[in-house]
Design a protein around this motif. Structure first.
Motif, PDB file in Angstrom:
ATOM      1  N   ARG A   1       0.771  -1.076   0.013  1.00  0.00           N
ATOM      2  CA  ARG A   1      -0.163   0.047  -0.037  1.00  0.00           C
ATOM      3  C   ARG A   1       0.833   1.418  -0.066  1.00  0.00           C
TER       4      ARG A   1
ATOM      5  N   ALA B   1      -2.436  -6.233  -1.131  1.00  0.00           N
ATOM      6  CA  ALA B   1      -3.287  -5.024  -1.213  1.00  0.00           C
ATOM      7  C   ALA B   1      -3.710  -4.525  -2.646  1.00  0.00           C
ATOM      8  N   LYS B   2      -2.996  -4.582  -3.757  1.00  0.00           N
ATOM      9  CA  LYS B   2      -3.380  -4.220  -4.983  1.00  0.00           C
ATOM     10  C   LYS B   2      -2.649  -5.004  -5.804  1.00  0.00           C
TER      11      LYS B   2
END
Length: 888
Positions: A200, A291-292
């Motif tokens: 993040r 997270a992504k």
């Protein structure tokens, strides 16, 4: 990690975009051992402490290509009494080491390590923090891109590449895949730049006075040091979302990043990523774990892609315009799926030791095929695996054979080969075949769930499968994982009309005597029969060197297929005859079955076989995959009828078919083929860059006098990745016309497009053997110079070209290059090229010795004949000897 050489160079001999893996001339008997002299067994490392967290702070001097870093590492001793912490560190200039409270800690630097004196024995119950301040001008691990006189358009970028053991070139760490820790990266870069890293984005701070910006990224779940990443530059972004693919059904943020003006190209190259995230999360049974998910395309990347945790780095050659999309869409999807699947296999679960690296790479290679099955269907899936098998077969036949688990090497990167990727993917597909789909997916879900956020060895996979399915698979892992090779089957079929019985004999012909890597295989085998009543498939089991299977049928088969869906990694010799092959080409529901029939008909080569192939090639109802394979098969026939069918196919709608037809016409050494290929280049040329590239390469292969001028006309024609120029240079190399040598030498120069330089280097190696001594020497000397080129891909191509050129005088240059090489791939390539040249020279010496011996015998025979004739002359024509000589 993925590598796709074909996105950079067109392959002269294949209609596929990637091209078939280059098949060497060596027979299996000439196969070398995988290990090179000096390679030693590599075992797992001792781990006296457990790393818990790594915090990295970077600033950069772009002009000096230098970084200043602070590495703060928190770790815990595994046992009481630890007095020294040893970190991997290469070419770092360490300024100080302190503990968490700022107290200095003594240290010393070794060649590959940083030794930190902890001052006293430490308890396993308490964490330790070390803070290392250092500088580095990395030659590996972290790379600076900047414009230069040879490439003024190169973007300013910084990017990292840690796999396999290169992270230690830019931060001190425990650089081992089995050691996991959380991490954070703070990087200060020029204003206007973007920084991407793992996890993040915790903060972004601008310093307008100093015109700097600082990004702080935090990776909150543990991962290995080689997956830490940093990419920085003037990048644009496209933001999307994979809905419902995260834990608890949360959306997963997805983004793509690239150089200025690349947003449309980013969408074309990576736009299916959200769908892929959802597909893998659902099928694996574990939500996307990070997270992504970001994908960033960078210049001069040394691989095709790299699966850094939550932030994959890709080569920017994947970025393409709308005209190239038909040719590149499937390739981009394949690499995207490969790197994405690593987020589970490699990142969430990581091989503990590189010798078990197939648990990372084979899974990613197979899962990109599973994406093909999902997105494009069964036929495309089986075709994709067939192409991957071909790449493995080439390496096995012409280079070496090894088991999937291999711990004898010089560097881990040595085992990142076609065995690790393609053969391992086939093994996973066969495991699915043995278990069936339901048990296969249950086993995968259990394996991932049980070992998530941990390190794995091959035994962990086998145990998880057995726990999930109840199936004992010792036999399967023994023959497919712990050994190398594959079955070499010979099959024959006969029909007993009186009793309605079909007999299929199957013999395993692979050599096992004296070869510990090869087995007599135990495997299920499907045999299909197509009668007038329909298709029936019978499953038998192979377990012996020879079997005869007898089947009662409802009538004589129109055709018989051994392993109709190609589920077994094997070589098969089965010659059912032209009539059956023609029927199978027309009727088999399996596309790979029709491909197999096409290859069989090409081997027959009769007018009827060519007619059937031409009909399939022209059929718009046939898939473009099959039509392309039929075109390649017709190229091997080399008849006028086959050539004419290929010429007609140049007007087909699918680019894949036109590429294949163009490449296949290169097998025709006549003016008709050359005119047709030149037609694809005339004016603006074919609407596909890659069809033009294939046509140019094939035009040279026809070796017609008109080809030289036609190829020169398309040099420097604008195209994606300069692929048309690369194709023309490949054609000049195949033309075998020495007047092309100066052109090829010119295109190896810096300032030319990287793809053109690589193509020119390859073409030099192919053309020079047919030139006179002077030009051949110039080619060898230029390729030797390229062994020191600044671009890794050029160095690799130069080593391969010197091997193909075949001049043993290149051995010293290759040996020197191997000695000073930092990149393991390049080092191994030079060592192998030097070995092969030396061996060919030795064989040449043997041949020359035999030739000299034959010449001496010939001269002695001539002398004896002269003496006999002299004696006869002295005796005269009326002599008994003369009379005997004239007797009928």
């Amino acid at each position: 990690m993925a590598e796709r050489e074909g996105i950079l160079l067109p392959e002269v001999s294949c209609g596929g975009l990637l091209g078939a893996a280059h098949a060497g001339a060596a027979a299996a008997e000439d196969r070398h051992p995988f290990a090179l002299p000096g390679d030693r067994p590599v075992w797992g490392r001792d781990r006296p402490f457990a790393v818990e967290h790594i915090a990295l702070e970077f600033s950069f001097d772009l002009a000096r290509r230098e970084l200043s870093g602070v590495a703060t590492t928190t770790f815990r001793p595994r046992t009481d009494g630890l007095r020294e912490a040893v970190f991997d560190a290469r070419e770092l200039v360490v300024e100080s080491v302190t503990d968490g409270s700022g107290r200095e800690l003594p240290f010393r630097l070794g060649e590959r390590s940083l030794h930190v004196d902890l001052r006293r024995p430490r308890s396993s119950r308490r964490r330790i923090t070390t803070v290392v301040r250092y500088r580095a001008r990395p030659r590996r691990g972290l790379y600076f891109n900047a414009p230069d006189p040879d490439d003024p358009e190169r973007p300013r970028q910084i990017w990292t590449q840690g796999q396999a053991e290169d992270s230690a070139y830019y931060f001190p760490c425990f650089d081992y895949p089995g050691e996991r820790a959380t991490s954070e990266v703070t990087a200060t870069v020029p204003a206007g730049w973007f920084v991407l890293s793992n996890g993040r984005l915790a903060s972004r701070r601008e310093d307008r006075r100093r015109r700097r910006v600082t990004y702080h990224w935090r990776q909150e779940r543990p991962h290995p040091a080689y997956l830490v990443t940093l990419v920085a530059g003037e990048l644009v972004s496209v933001e999307e979302s994979a809905r419902g693919a995260g834990p608890g059904g949360a959306d997963v943020p997805v983004a793509y990043h690239g150089p200025a003006g690349s947003r449309p190209a980013l969408r074309r190259a990576f736009g299916r990523t959200p769908e892929m995230v959802r597909f893998f999360a659902e099928r694996i049974g574990t939500p996307y774990p990070w997270a992504k998910y970001d994908t960033v395309a960078v210049s001069d990347f040394i691989f095709g892609g790299m699966e850094n945790t939550s932030a994959t780095t890709m080569t920017d050659v994947l970025l393409h315009d709308a005209r190239a999309h038909e040719d590149l869409a499937e390739l981009c999807d394949s690499i995207t799926a490969h790197e994405l699947s690593h987020q589970w296999f490699g990142d969430l679960l990581t091989c503990r030791e590189w010798s078990h690296g197939w648990l990372n790479e084979s899974f990613a290679t197979y899962f990109d095929s599973l994406w093909v099955e999902h997105a494009r269907g069964w036929d495309a899936f089986r075709h994709d695996l067939r192409e991957k098998a071909a790449a493995y077969f080439s390496e096995d036949a012409s280079s070496y054979r090894r088991p999937l688990v291999q711990n004898v090497f010089a560097e881990p990167i040595d085992i990142f080969d076609r065995h690790l990727y393609e053969r391992g993917a086939q093994v996973l597909d066969m495991l699915r075949y043995v278990l069936g789909d339901d048990l296969w997916w249950r086993a995968i879900a259990h394996y991932v769930s049980r070992h998530r956020e941990g390190e794995v060895l091959t035994h962990d996979l086998q145990r998880a499968i057995e726990e999930a399915t109840g199936r004992n698979l010792d036999w399967f892992f023994d023959q497919w994982v712990w050994k190398g090779g594959h079955p070499e089957l010979r099959a024959a079929y006969s029909w007993d009309a009186e009793h309605g019985l079909a007999t299929v004999r199957v013999v395993q012909g692979q050599k096992t005597a004296g070869d510990p890597l090869t087995s007599i295989y135990r495997m299920p085998l499907d045999i299909a029969f197509r009668t007038e009543q329909g298709l029936s498939t019978r499953r038998v089991e192979l377990s012996e060197p020879s079997h005869a299977f007898v089947f009662p049928l409802d009538g004589e088969p129109r055709w018989v297929a051994i392993d109709p869906a190609n589920r077994i990694l094997k070589k098969l010799v089965f010659e059912p005859g032209e009539e059956q092959l023609r029927a199978r080409l027309a009727e088999d529901l399996e596309a790979v079955g029709r491909l197999e029939a096409a290859e069989g008909l090409a081997a027959v080569g009769s007018p009827g076989a060519v007619e059937a192939l031409a009909s399939a090639l022209a059929s718009e109802s046939e898939t473009d995959l099959v039509r392309a394979a039929v075109a390649s098969a017709l190229g091997r026939v080399r008849s006028d009828a086959a050539r004419d069918a290929l010429v007609a196919a140049l007007d087909s709608a699918p680019a894949r078919v036109r590429r294949a037809a163009a490449s296949a016409l290169g097998e025709s050494r006549d003016e008709v083929a050359a005119r047709a290929l030149a037609g694809r280049l005339r004016g603006r040329g074919d609407r596909s860059y890659y069809v033009q590239a294939a046509a140019a390469a094939a035009l040279g292969a026809t070796r017609q006098p008109t080809a030289y001028r036609a190829l020169h006309r398309v040099l420097d024609r604008p195209a994606h990745n300069d692929v048309i120029t690369a194709g023309a240079l490949a054609g000049l190399g195949a033309l075998r016309d020495p007047q092309a040598l100066d052109t090829l030498l010119d295109y190896t120069a810096r300032g030319r497009h990287l793809n053109a330089r690589r193509a020119a280097a390859t073409a030099l190696g192919r053309l020079a053997p047919f030139a006179d001594e002077g030009p051949r020497t110039r080619a060898r000397e230029r390729l030797a110079e390229l062994l020191d080129d600044g671009a890794l891909r050029i160095r690799l191509q130069a080593a391969a070209a010197l091997s193909e050129l075949g001049d043993a005088r290149a051995v010293p240059a290759l040996t020197r290059a191997a000695t000073r090489a930092l990149d393991g791939r390049f080092r191994r390539a030079c060592r192998i090229a030097a070995r092969d040249l030396a061996e060919r020279s030795d064989k040449g010496d043997q041949v020359r010795a035999l030739t000299d011996e034959v010449e001496q015998l010939r001269q002695r025979n001539d002398a004896l004949r002269d003496r006999l004739e002299a004696v006869e002359a002295r005796l005269g024509d009326g002599s008994p000897a003369a009379a005997a000589r004239s007797t009928p």
